[in-house]
Design an enzyme around this catalytic site. Structure first.
Site, mmCIF file in Angstrom:
data_model
loop_
_atom_site.group_PDB
_atom_site.id
_atom_site.type_symbol
_atom_site.label_atom_id
_atom_site.label_comp_id
_atom_site.label_asym_id
_atom_site.label_seq_id
_atom_site.Cartn_x
_atom_site.Cartn_y
_atom_site.Cartn_z
ATOM 1 N N HIS B 193 -16.506 8.513 -19.058
ATOM 2 C CA HIS B 193 -15.839 9.630 -19.457
ATOM 3 C C HIS B 193 -15.356 10.809 -18.141
ATOM 4 O O HIS B 193 -14.330 11.158 -19.490
ATOM 5 C CB HIS B 193 -16.430 10.072 -21.007
ATOM 6 N N ARG B 223 -14.356 5.128 -35.073
ATOM 7 C CA ARG B 223 -13.660 6.238 -35.254
ATOM 8 C C ARG B 223 -12.203 5.336 -34.891
ATOM 9 O O ARG B 223 -12.160 4.332 -34.469
ATOM 10 C CB ARG B 223 -13.642 6.969 -33.824
ATOM 11 N N ASN B 225 -8.929 6.346 -31.731
ATOM 12 C CA ASN B 225 -7.972 6.838 -31.143
ATOM 13 C C ASN B 225 -7.318 6.958 -31.218
ATOM 14 O O ASN B 225 -6.879 5.378 -31.959
ATOM 15 C CB ASN B 225 -9.037 6.742 -29.343
ATOM 16 N N GLU B 265 -6.484 2.646 -31.909
ATOM 17 C CA GLU B 265 -7.561 1.968 -31.201
ATOM 18 C C GLU B 265 -8.173 2.275 -32.614
ATOM 19 O O GLU B 265 -9.016 3.219 -33.087
ATOM 20 C CB GLU B 265 -8.172 2.225 -30.228
ATOM 21 N N TYR B 316 -2.814 13.733 -20.254
ATOM 22 C CA TYR B 316 -3.931 13.046 -20.248
ATOM 23 C C TYR B 316 -3.705 11.734 -20.832
ATOM 24 O O TYR B 316 -3.974 10.202 -20.440
ATOM 25 C CB TYR B 316 -5.412 13.748 -20.568
#
Lengths: 203, 346
Positions: B193, B223, B225, B265, B316
């Site tokens: 990461h 979760r 993303n 995702e 990013y």
């Protein structure tokens, strides 16, 4: 010249310490270029008794710095001067494979050398972190092209041309211990031909 | 191909599209009108019928086409699937988890018959029938992780757990948001990461790691993303960046609605029983802006999220260049009305 001080970096990039002799039955020391100074200073602090069980492998740095005479003069049980890491790598692999429990491994010099020695050590099943490291000398980088997978040694400029596929790559700080290299990514992928001026970032 | 699955492509002519049913069940990832990193994990328990959460591994109308695309990526670049030698047991754990889940949740498509270690697997959509011995790799055409993930949507990584850390040491990665398995394999949680801005300082990764080290078998978590992708490309890998990067520069106000996709995702995390590894499926869902704004709440909310996102995050995620075009396009679907909490459509 003393230990290189780096700016704080991202967490995949290794940090390096200062060589200190540790108790051990045998000592394997690998160094390039100015890394020789870290070795002589360590032995000056620890005393010369360890030399009787020490094996030193040394090669000139990427900037041409060659202190093999000074290291050889230490009088270690075994000393090998190699023209390059590539030339030394099979010897290194054999010595690490043959090493007994209680052997201390030290590496001093450039980031590419440190990474490749730790990689060779890990390949023999020893912990990557068990190697004592100290950075000295040139800050040139070993960079893997993420596109063609070729590794370019001794990168000084950013961006630079991949020595394998020729793409213009920018140099990330992201570092793979397994590959022993930083990552290079095509800088003009979105706008082919628009490559910023190359800057000498690593000396 | 059966009526259940689309005949579509994620490259060249890009015929991918979502049916009205697929739009309705799309996992819109924003529970509120703004976005910042968070660990945002919740138990991966069955959700509403028809939703992407209904089953452990969602199989949707894109299944067969996605598996064809994966096979093409692997033929072009075998390094997208790698497993370090000590990870084979985790591969068997994953194969078992997926086969049992799919046979239970989609009996019309998948069957698993066991007689001791002699297993018989039937995958009707991909027309695969395989008899093999569980835990004997010589009885499969390839390693267990590769075998089952060639038949399962989403990228997969397998994390070994040791030294109070997680190590990404196996994976099948062909539908990624611009990260390289070949470069990252062997790294620990903080190392892989490392390039993510801001989140380390916020303590996100320390907290996430602490949580994951204690993940229990039988209690998976999930979760979201998200990022942005021009054209419905599954393979936005760094390896192929020179191939897909130029597409980002050709967006116009006329084409943004049809070519710009929100990429979501759905990430789930599963403790594996024998290896104690963690399986990390990263399931990619794509939806073009034109499809997304057919749900009024999502059009309003996406406009506000993109308009207000810090440039550092947009950089990013790789869409800073087209952010103004996105905001202009989405503004026409935002009448300023309040949106309800949560991500479900009203």
């Amino acid at each position: 010249m003393t230990k290189t001080e780096f700016e704080p970096s991202i967490k995949s990039r290794p940090v390096y310490g200062v060589l200190e002799a540790a108790p051990g039955l045998a000592h394997l020391i690998v160094a390039d270029g100015e890394g020789a100074d870290a070795v002589t200073e360590m032995i000056a602090r620890a005393g010369t008794a360890m030399l009787a069980s020490t094996h030193i492998i040394y090669m000139p740095g990427p900037n041409g710095c060659d202190k093999s005479a000074a290291l050889q003069a230490l009088g270690a049980a075994q000393f090998r001067s190699s023209p390059s890491f590539a030339a030394a790598s099979s010897r290194l692999a054999k010595v690490v494979a043959d090493a007994h429990m209680g052997t201390q491994i030290y590496v001093a010099g450039t980031e590419g050398l440190i990474a490749q020695v730790c990689q060779a050590v890990a390949a023999q099943g020893l912990p990557y972190e068990s190697v004592h490291t100290e950075h000295r000398g040139s800050t040139v980088r070993r960079v893997q092209c993420v596109h063609c997978k070729g590794i370019t040694e001794n990168v000084t400029h950013d961006p630079f041309k991949c020595s394998h596929c020729g793409l213009s790559l920018f140099v990330r700080d992201h570092f793979s211990r397994r590959i022993a290299a930083f990552q290079g990514v095509n800088i003009d992928a979105e706008d082919p031909g628009l490559v910023p001026d190359s800057v000498e970032r690593f000396k | 191909m059966s009526l259940d699955f689309n005949d579509e492509t994620f490259r060249n002519d890009f015929t991918f599209k979502n049916s009205p049913k697929a739009i309705k069940r799309f996992p819109f990832p924003f529970p509120e009108d703004s976005y910042m990193y968070s660990v945002n994990m919740e138990p991966h328990v069955p959700g509403p019928k028809g939703s992407v959460f209904e089953h452990m591994f969602d199989v949707d109308e894109h299944y067969v086409a996605e598996m064809r695309d994966r096979a093409q990526v692997l033929a072009d670049d075998p390094l997208r699937c790698q497993s370090l030698p000590h990870m084979e047991l985790a591969g068997w754990d994953l194969l078992e988890l997926i086969m049992e889940s799919k046979a239970r949740d989609y009996p019309q498509w998948f069957e698993l018959h066991k007689n001791g270690n002699h297993w018989h697997w039937i995958n009707r959509p991909l027309q695969i029938e395989q008899k093999f011995t569980f835990m004997d790799p010589t009885t499969l055409p390839c390693g267990p992780m590769e075998y089952i993930t060639r038949q399962t949507q989403g990228d997969f990584t397998l994390q070994d757990q040791r030294d109070e850390n997680l190590w990404v040491e196996a994976g099948m990665v062909t539908t990624q948001a611009d990260w390289s398995l070949d470069f990252d394999i062997g790294m620990n949680f903080h190392q892989w990461h490392a390039p993510v801005p801001k989140a380390h300082e916020m303590g996100v990764f320390d907290r996430a790691l602490k949580f994951l080290l204690k993940l229990q078998h039988g209690a998976p978590v999930r979760r979201f993303n998200w990022t942005m992708t021009v054209d419905p490309l599954l393979d936005t890998s760094p390896e192929n960046y020179p191939k897909w990067g130029p597409g980002k520069t050709t967006m116009t106000p006329e084409t943004i609605g049809s070519r710009q996709h929100l990429r979501v995702e759905l990430q789930t995390l599963h403790r594996l029983p024998r290896s104690n590894a963690i399986a990390f499926p990263i399931r990619c869902y794509l939806i073009r802006f034109e499809e997304l704004v057919t749900v009024p709440k999502w059009g309003r909310r996406l406009h506000r999220v993109i308009r207000d996102i810090p440039d550092e995050l947009a950089t990013y995620k790789g869409f800073l260049r087209n952010k103004p075009l996105m905001v202009d396009y989405l503004a026409q679907f935002d009448d300023g009305a309040p949106t309800s909490p949560g991500f479900w459509a009203d």
